[in-house]
Design a protein around this motif. Structure first.
Motif, PDB file in Angstrom:
ATOM      1  N   ASP A   1      12.679 -13.489  15.478  1.00  0.00           N
ATOM      2  CA  ASP A   1      12.202 -12.167  15.923  1.00  0.00           C
ATOM      3  C   ASP A   1      11.585 -11.360  14.775  1.00  0.00           C
ATOM      4  OD1 ASP A   1      14.744 -12.147  14.775  1.00  0.00           O
ATOM      5  OD2 ASP A   1      15.349 -10.309  15.792  1.00  0.00           O
ATOM      6  N   CYS A   2      11.421 -11.990  13.629  1.00  0.00           N
ATOM      7  CA  CYS A   2      10.865 -11.258  12.480  1.00  0.00           C
ATOM      8  C   CYS A   2       9.449 -11.718  12.149  1.00  0.00           C
ATOM      9  CB  CYS A   2      11.737 -11.468  11.245  1.00  0.00           C
ATOM     10  SG  CYS A   2      13.335 -10.669  11.390  1.00  0.00           S
ATOM     11  N   ALA A   3       8.703 -10.794  11.566  1.00  0.00           N
ATOM     12  CA  ALA A   3       7.359 -11.125  11.085  1.00  0.00           C
ATOM     13  C   ALA A   3       7.439 -11.494   9.610  1.00  0.00           C
ATOM     14  CB  ALA A   3       6.433  -9.930  11.268  1.00  0.00           C
ATOM     15  N   ILE A   4       6.566 -12.407   9.208  1.00  0.00           N
ATOM     16  CA  ILE A   4       6.469 -12.751   7.787  1.00  0.00           C
ATOM     17  C   ILE A   4       5.103 -12.327   7.263  1.00  0.00           C
ATOM     18  CG2 ILE A   4       6.377 -14.627   6.078  1.00  0.00           C
ATOM     19  CD1 ILE A   4       8.402 -16.132   7.669  1.00  0.00           C
ATOM     20  N   THR A   5       5.142 -11.567   6.191  1.00  0.00           N
ATOM     21  CA  THR A   5       3.916 -11.163   5.503  1.00  0.00           C
ATOM     22  C   THR A   5       3.877 -11.872   4.167  1.00  0.00           C
ATOM     23  OG1 THR A   5       4.108  -8.970   6.500  1.00  0.00           O
ATOM     24  CG2 THR A   5       2.618  -9.182   4.626  1.00  0.00           C
ATOM     25  N   LEU A   6       2.753 -12.474   3.847  1.00  0.00           N
ATOM     26  CA  LEU A   6       2.599 -13.098   2.527  1.00  0.00           C
ATOM     27  C   LEU A   6       1.755 -12.206   1.637  1.00  0.00           C
ATOM     28  CD1 LEU A   6       1.806 -16.815   3.519  1.00  0.00           C
ATOM     29  CD2 LEU A   6       4.016 -15.867   2.797  1.00  0.00           C
ATOM     30  N   SER A   7       2.076 -12.197   0.365  1.00  0.00           N
ATOM     31  CA  SER A   7       1.276 -11.462  -0.611  1.00  0.00           C
ATOM     32  C   SER A   7       1.320 -12.283  -1.891  1.00  0.00           C
ATOM     33  CB  SER A   7       1.888 -10.064  -0.803  1.00  0.00           C
ATOM     34  OG  SER A   7       1.189  -9.338  -1.783  1.00  0.00           O
ATOM     35  N   ILE A   8       0.548 -13.389  -1.858  1.00  0.00           N
ATOM     36  CA  ILE A   8       0.608 -14.355  -2.967  1.00  0.00           C
ATOM     37  C   ILE A   8      -0.782 -14.691  -3.501  1.00  0.00           C
ATOM     38  CG2 ILE A   8       2.862 -15.328  -2.385  1.00  0.00           C
ATOM     39  CD1 ILE A   8       1.481 -17.596  -0.892  1.00  0.00           C
ATOM     40  N   GLY A   9      -1.738 -13.812  -3.217  1.00  0.00           N
ATOM     41  CA  GLY A   9      -3.021 -13.893  -3.906  1.00  0.00           C
ATOM     42  C   GLY A   9      -4.080 -14.770  -3.272  1.00  0.00           C
ATOM     43  N   GLU A  10      -5.016 -15.166  -4.120  1.00  0.00           N
ATOM     44  CA  GLU A  10      -6.213 -15.876  -3.666  1.00  0.00           C
ATOM     45  C   GLU A  10      -5.932 -17.371  -3.512  1.00  0.00           C
ATOM     46  OE1 GLU A  10      -9.422 -15.020  -6.371  1.00  0.00           O
ATOM     47  OE2 GLU A  10      -9.281 -12.854  -6.030  1.00  0.00           O
ATOM     48  N   LYS A  11      -6.220 -17.887  -2.322  1.00  0.00           N
ATOM     49  CA  LYS A  11      -6.006 -19.320  -2.032  1.00  0.00           C
ATOM     50  C   LYS A  11      -7.223 -19.828  -1.267  1.00  0.00           C
ATOM     51  CE  LYS A  11      -1.550 -18.984  -3.170  1.00  0.00           C
ATOM     52  NZ  LYS A  11      -0.864 -19.702  -4.225  1.00  0.00           N
TER      53      LYS A  11
ATOM     54  N   MET B   1      -2.766 -23.350   6.635  1.00  0.00           N
ATOM     55  CA  MET B   1      -1.444 -23.989   6.685  1.00  0.00           C
ATOM     56  C   MET B   1      -0.329 -22.935   6.788  1.00  0.00           C
ATOM     57  SD  MET B   1      -1.711 -27.056   3.897  1.00  0.00           S
ATOM     58  CE  MET B   1       0.055 -27.411   3.935  1.00  0.00           C
ATOM     59  N   TYR B   2      -0.461 -21.854   6.034  1.00  0.00           N
ATOM     60  CA  TYR B   2       0.575 -20.800   6.078  1.00  0.00           C
ATOM     61  C   TYR B   2       0.627 -20.179   7.481  1.00  0.00           C
ATOM     62  CZ  TYR B   2      -0.343 -20.892   0.976  1.00  0.00           C
ATOM     63  OH  TYR B   2      -0.565 -21.248  -0.316  1.00  0.00           O
ATOM     64  N   TYR B   3      -0.560 -19.963   8.041  1.00  0.00           N
ATOM     65  CA  TYR B   3      -0.623 -19.325   9.363  1.00  0.00           C
ATOM     66  C   TYR B   3       0.014 -20.234  10.414  1.00  0.00           C
ATOM     67  CZ  TYR B   3      -2.479 -16.678  13.305  1.00  0.00           C
ATOM     68  OH  TYR B   3      -2.599 -15.923  14.447  1.00  0.00           O
ATOM     69  N   GLU B   4      -0.319 -21.508  10.319  1.00  0.00           N
ATOM     70  CA  GLU B   4       0.226 -22.460  11.302  1.00  0.00           C
ATOM     71  C   GLU B   4       1.727 -22.635  11.139  1.00  0.00           C
ATOM     72  OE1 GLU B   4      -2.361 -25.847  11.246  1.00  0.00           O
ATOM     73  OE2 GLU B   4      -3.906 -24.718  12.355  1.00  0.00           O
ATOM     74  N   ALA B   5       2.214 -22.424   9.933  1.00  0.00           N
ATOM     75  CA  ALA B   5       3.667 -22.515   9.706  1.00  0.00           C
ATOM     76  C   ALA B   5       4.400 -21.286  10.256  1.00  0.00           C
ATOM     77  CB  ALA B   5       3.948 -22.667   8.213  1.00  0.00           C
ATOM     78  N   GLY B   6       3.661 -20.239  10.569  1.00  0.00           N
ATOM     79  CA  GLY B   6       4.307 -19.082  11.198  1.00  0.00           C
ATOM     80  C   GLY B   6       4.126 -17.752  10.488  1.00  0.00           C
ATOM     81  N   ALA B   7       3.384 -17.747   9.370  1.00  0.00           N
ATOM     82  CA  ALA B   7       3.154 -16.454   8.698  1.00  0.00           C
ATOM     83  C   ALA B   7       2.263 -15.595   9.596  1.00  0.00           C
ATOM     84  CB  ALA B   7       2.507 -16.654   7.335  1.00  0.00           C
ATOM     85  N   ASP B   8       2.563 -14.300   9.640  1.00  0.00           N
ATOM     86  CA  ASP B   8       1.858 -13.413  10.570  1.00  0.00           C
ATOM     87  C   ASP B   8       0.809 -12.545   9.888  1.00  0.00           C
ATOM     88  OD1 ASP B   8       3.793 -13.568  13.097  1.00  0.00           O
ATOM     89  OD2 ASP B   8       5.034 -13.478  11.292  1.00  0.00           O
ATOM     90  N   ARG B   9       1.132 -12.142   8.665  1.00  0.00           N
ATOM     91  CA  ARG B   9       0.275 -11.138   7.995  1.00  0.00           C
ATOM     92  C   ARG B   9       0.049 -11.543   6.544  1.00  0.00           C
ATOM     93  NH1 ARG B   9       4.587  -6.835   9.668  1.00  0.00           N
ATOM     94  NH2 ARG B   9       4.512  -7.118  11.931  1.00  0.00           N
ATOM     95  N   TYR B  10      -1.000 -10.950   5.965  1.00  0.00           N
ATOM     96  CA  TYR B  10      -1.301 -11.260   4.565  1.00  0.00           C
ATOM     97  C   TYR B  10      -1.826 -10.016   3.867  1.00  0.00           C
ATOM     98  CZ  TYR B  10      -2.099 -14.604   0.798  1.00  0.00           C
ATOM     99  OH  TYR B  10      -2.012 -15.323  -0.374  1.00  0.00           O
ATOM    100  N   LEU B  11      -1.214  -9.695   2.741  1.00  0.00           N
ATOM    101  CA  LEU B  11      -1.672  -8.546   1.944  1.00  0.00           C
ATOM    102  C   LEU B  11      -2.463  -9.042   0.743  1.00  0.00           C
ATOM    103  CD1 LEU B  11       1.651  -6.452   1.748  1.00  0.00           C
ATOM    104  CD2 LEU B  11      -0.250  -6.174   3.368  1.00  0.00           C
ATOM    105  N   LEU B  12      -3.662  -8.552   0.607  1.00  0.00           N
ATOM    106  CA  LEU B  12      -4.483  -8.884  -0.562  1.00  0.00           C
ATOM    107  C   LEU B  12      -5.394  -7.692  -0.832  1.00  0.00           C
ATOM    108  CD1 LEU B  12      -5.275 -11.200  -2.586  1.00  0.00           C
ATOM    109  CD2 LEU B  12      -7.127 -11.740  -1.004  1.00  0.00           C
ATOM    110  N   ARG B  13      -4.952  -6.824  -1.726  1.00  0.00           N
ATOM    111  CA  ARG B  13      -5.790  -5.649  -2.017  1.00  0.00           C
ATOM    112  C   ARG B  13      -7.115  -6.100  -2.627  1.00  0.00           C
ATOM    113  NH1 ARG B  13      -2.035  -0.998  -4.750  1.00  0.00           N
ATOM    114  NH2 ARG B  13      -0.594  -0.665  -3.026  1.00  0.00           N
ATOM    115  N   HIS B  14      -8.191  -5.438  -2.242  1.00  0.00           N
ATOM    116  CA  HIS B  14      -9.483  -5.809  -2.847  1.00  0.00           C
ATOM    117  C   HIS B  14      -9.611  -5.189  -4.239  1.00  0.00           C
ATOM    118  CE1 HIS B  14     -10.414  -1.951  -0.965  1.00  0.00           C
ATOM    119  NE2 HIS B  14     -11.438  -1.842  -1.784  1.00  0.00           N
ATOM    120  N   GLU B  15      -8.815  -4.174  -4.531  1.00  0.00           N
ATOM    121  CA  GLU B  15      -8.713  -3.476  -5.829  1.00  0.00           C
ATOM    122  C   GLU B  15      -9.892  -2.546  -6.130  1.00  0.00           C
ATOM    123  OE1 GLU B  15      -5.763  -3.684  -6.738  1.00  0.00           O
ATOM    124  OE2 GLU B  15      -5.045  -5.711  -6.404  1.00  0.00           O
TER     125      GLU B  15
END
Ligand code: 5AD
Ligand code: FES
Length: 350
Positions: free
Chosen positions: A134-144, A151-165
């Motif tokens: 019942d939880c969302a997973i947000t990744l914030s691990i940079g440029e890939k 692969m991350y999305y298919e594994a179940g990650a929901d959101r991604y934080l990547l500031r453009h700066e």
């Protein structure tokens, strides 16, 4: 006399201004305009989200980083940092603590640590998802690469934080070594969106060499990519970086920009950041009152908190997760808001 009320009303109605208009608004804004803008932004946030504040439990799972961003305390060249990686078990423990405290989103944040394979990350995502469906997973691990993100999305990650700066090429190159490029950052954001992530972008306010024109360009860039989440916070110097002697970003300007963002993106998820809380003891409350609707307290074990110091004097490095949750509960109640137990996904609210 420039009529800033006119620009604020236009921004509220059309959710955008031209670059020149943004520059005018930001340059000529008076205290009275600021308060007017703040009230408009707070009113919209109240209409969309009521008095509810979404929370995200932040897990800073590695401070190894292959990048060397000039502003960042955990940059590769900072040899004084004691580096750490949390084990999967330690991360799952953070999730357990977080879940019991009412968090329904976990943000896995880290430096760009080459020792994790995509399989390592996907295994971790799957383990968290199977324990906390019942939880969302947000990744914030940079440029890939596109493929890694997929692969991350298919594994179940929901959101991604990547500031453009920063959306300005020249400014980008003053904040980052030559190896990094704004172009690749933009490519990442585009890929993430295309794959289906809820995407977060953003920038630091008052970063070295930033001009009002750059900020106007940032706002227009955000408009063009329409992220679901927008993180901004003041730049704060870190004493072991090339920007050690640079000036800190301003509280007032950060708050004004939060309000502008709320008028531009009525339903967006906008955090009152830890950096904002670091430059002013009331920073996060002021952020919420300016139109922010998210808080991201730390769930990392206190033993490593100090080692994830992106900037000097970061708050809450000695506090247990529960202390932060209760502290924020109290802070929000004091200003008429409450933390909610909810994944807090992006929805078109209004
Ligand atoms: N001051 C404020 N924010 C910073 N960040 C990195 N270093 C600093 C600093 N010195 C921000 C960047 C990054 C996010 C994780 O933290 O915008 O994207
Ligand atoms: Fe961490 Fe207040 S939010 S102690």
């Amino acid at each position: 006399m420039i009529d800033n009320k006119f620009l604020i009303t236009k921004l509220e109605e059309e959710h955008a201004l031209t670059e020149e208009e943004f520059v005018t608004l930001l340059t000529e804004i008076t205290e009275e305009d600021q308060e007017y803008l703040r009230v408009r932004a707070q009113t919209i946030a109240r209409k969309c989200f009521g008095n509810k504040i979404y929370t995200r439990g932040l897990i800073e799972f590695t401070n190894y980083c292959k990048n060397d961003c000039y502003y960042c305390g955990i940059r590769r060249s900072n040899s004084e940092v004691i580096r750490y990686r949390l084990t999967d078990e330690e991360i799952l423990n953070c999730c357990k603590t977080g879940y019991d405290l009412g968090f329904r989103t976990f943000v896995l944040q880290g430096g760009e640590d080459g020792s994790y394979s995509d399989e390592d990350i996907t295994r971790l995502i799957k383990r968290i998802k199977s324990l906390y469906p019942d939880c969302a997973i947000t990744l914030s691990i940079g440029e890939k690469s596109y493929e890694s993100y997929r692969m991350y999305y298919e594994a179940g990650a929901d959101r991604y934080l990547l500031r453009h700066e920063t959306a300005n090429e020249k400014h980008y190159s003053k904040l980052h070594p030559e190896k990094m490029s704004l172009q690749n950052r933009k490519r990442c954001l585009k890929d993430l969106k295309e794959i289906g992530f809820q995407v977060g972008a953003g920038f630091m306010v008052g970063s070295p060499y930033q001009t009002i024109e750059h900020i106007a360009a940032d706002l227009l860039f955000l408009k063009a990519i329409t992220p679901q989440m927008i993180g901004i916070g003041p730049f704060i110097p870190h004493h072991q970086t090339p920007f050690a002697d640079q000036k800190q970003g301003k509280l007032e300007l950060t708050l004004t920009l939060i309000s502008i963002l709320r008028l531009m993106f009525t339903s967006a998820l906008i955090p009152a950041t830890t950096a904002l809380g670091t430059i002013d003891p009331k920073g996060r409350e002021l952020g919420i009152l300016a139109g922010a609707n998210v808080l991201m307290p730390n769930l990392s074990p206190t033993t490593v908190r100090k080692q994830y110091e992106l900037y000097d004097n970061k708050i809450c490095t000695g506090d247990e997760a529960a202390e932060c949750r209760f502290c924020l509960d109290r802070k929000m109640k004091n200003i008429g808001y409450e933390l909610c137990v909810d994944r807090g996904d992006y929805k078109l609210m209004c």
